[in-house]
Structure formats: structure tokens, C-alpha cells
Design a protein around this motif. Structure first.
Motif, PDB file in Angstrom:
ATOM      1  N   MET A 139      13.213   7.853   5.342  1.00  0.00           N
ATOM      2  CA  MET A 139      12.451   8.954   5.899  1.00  0.00           C
ATOM      3  C   MET A 139      13.332  10.201   5.932  1.00  0.00           C
ATOM      4  O   MET A 139      14.474  10.168   6.358  1.00  0.00           O
ATOM      5  N   ALA A 140      12.806  11.305   5.517  1.00  0.00           N
ATOM      6  CA  ALA A 140      13.549  12.557   5.438  1.00  0.00           C
ATOM      7  C   ALA A 140      13.596  13.248   6.804  1.00  0.00           C
ATOM      8  O   ALA A 140      12.682  13.123   7.615  1.00  0.00           O
TER       9      ALA A 140
ATOM     10  N   THR B 106      11.577  28.821   7.057  1.00  0.00           N
ATOM     11  CA  THR B 106      11.646  27.851   5.959  1.00  0.00           C
ATOM     12  C   THR B 106      11.687  26.443   6.526  1.00  0.00           C
ATOM     13  O   THR B 106      12.302  26.199   7.563  1.00  0.00           O
ATOM     14  N   ARG B 107      11.058  25.536   5.824  1.00  0.00           N
ATOM     15  CA  ARG B 107      11.094  24.120   6.202  1.00  0.00           C
ATOM     16  C   ARG B 107      11.829  23.367   5.096  1.00  0.00           C
ATOM     17  O   ARG B 107      11.496  23.485   3.923  1.00  0.00           O
ATOM     18  N   LEU B 108      12.838  22.590   5.520  1.00  0.00           N
ATOM     19  CA  LEU B 108      13.594  21.759   4.590  1.00  0.00           C
ATOM     20  C   LEU B 108      13.363  20.299   4.937  1.00  0.00           C
ATOM     21  O   LEU B 108      13.265  19.945   6.112  1.00  0.00           O
ATOM     22  N   PHE B 109      13.332  19.460   3.920  1.00  0.00           N
ATOM     23  CA  PHE B 109      13.292  18.018   4.115  1.00  0.00           C
ATOM     24  C   PHE B 109      14.584  17.483   3.521  1.00  0.00           C
ATOM     25  O   PHE B 109      14.829  17.617   2.323  1.00  0.00           O
TER      26      PHE B 109
END
Length: 146
Positions: free
Chosen positions: A1-2, A27-30
Motif C-alpha cells: 500500500m502506498a 500536490t498529492r504524492l503516492f
């Protein structure tokens, strides 16, 4: 899971040994995989490590980010020794940090070190209040010479 991380405009984050700075937009990072990660609010630079507890936090932060205890171990334990001489009441928190480091859970050691900073601030605030009371200011409820 990220791991999902949202960055505010211009916010920084450290992932491994890399500093990432966000642009003008949220910004959204995984993030997938294992790497030490610190958000800007949790990053302490050497110039802002201006108290003993912050210096301890910085040493733990360096251990966490490098994932190598050896270059920082000696300095860390010297800082802890000095801190405990001045504030023996912090022994439980320092023991938690030590146990987290020894068990390899450096992120939780960092969290415990953050609580040491908060405790240090409480001690300083308490000492400052005590100094003001001993000085016997005009708004002091304790009479001078009492």
C-alpha cells in the motif's frame, strides 16, 4: 500500500536523501517502497537546533535520514548525558528514544524526541515563571520577601 502525502504550495519533503520542493499548487504524492520520509514541519536544520532537546532531535533525525547510527551515535549519547544531568526528570522520555533507536524504529524515536522538545519547553516556561515570582513584580500575588 502506498503512502499518500499532500504537499502545500512550496512545501518541502525529504524522501531518502532527496529534498523535494512543491511548486505553486497543492500536490498529492503516492510513495511506494521503503525510504525515510520527513515533511517540512518535522525537519530541523542545524541552525534551528538551539536548545539541548532540539540538538538531540537533530541527532535522531540524522540517524533516521541516513539509516546509519554509527556517525551520530557518539554525539547523540553525549547530548543525552548532558540533558539528563540538567533535567533528570526526562529519563522516561529519553529511555523511550533510546529503546526505539536500539530496536531500529527510528521514526518513532524521532516522534519521542519531538516530545522531549515539548517537555523541555515546559521546563523552561516553568523556570521562567518561577524567576518572575522570585523577582516580586508589582502584579505578583506573592509579597516581596515572603
Amino acid at each position: 500500500m502506498a503512502l499518500k502525502v499532500e504537499l502545500k504550495p512550496h512545501e518541502r519533503i525529504i524522501i531518502g536523501k532527496v529534498v523535494i520542493r512543491n511548486d505553486d499548487q497543492r500536490t498529492r504524492l503516492f510513495i511506494e517502497g521503503e525510504a525515510p520520509i520527513l515533511r517540512e514541519k518535522d525537519i530541523l536544520n542545524p541552525a534551528s537546533a538551539d536548545t539541548p532537546a532540539k540538538s538531540i532531535y537533530l541527532a535522531v533525525q540524522l540517524m533516521y535520514l541516513s539509516q546509519d547510527l554509527s556517525p551520530h551515535y557518539e554525539a547523540y549519547f553525549e547530548l543525552v548525558r548532558q540533558f539528563l544531568e540538567a533535567a533528570p526528570s526526562a529519563l522516561a522520555t529519553v529511555a523511550e528514544i533510546n529503546n526505539r533507536i536500539l530496536s531500529g524504529d527510528l521514526y518513532k524515536a524521532l516522534k519521542a524526541a519531538k516530545s522531549l522538545i515539548e517537555y523541555e519547553q515546559e521546563l523552561i516556561a516553568h523556570a521562567t515563571r518561577g524567576d518572575r515570582l522570585r523577582q516580586g513584580g508589582p502584579n505578583d500575588p506573592i509579597p516581596q520577601g515572603a
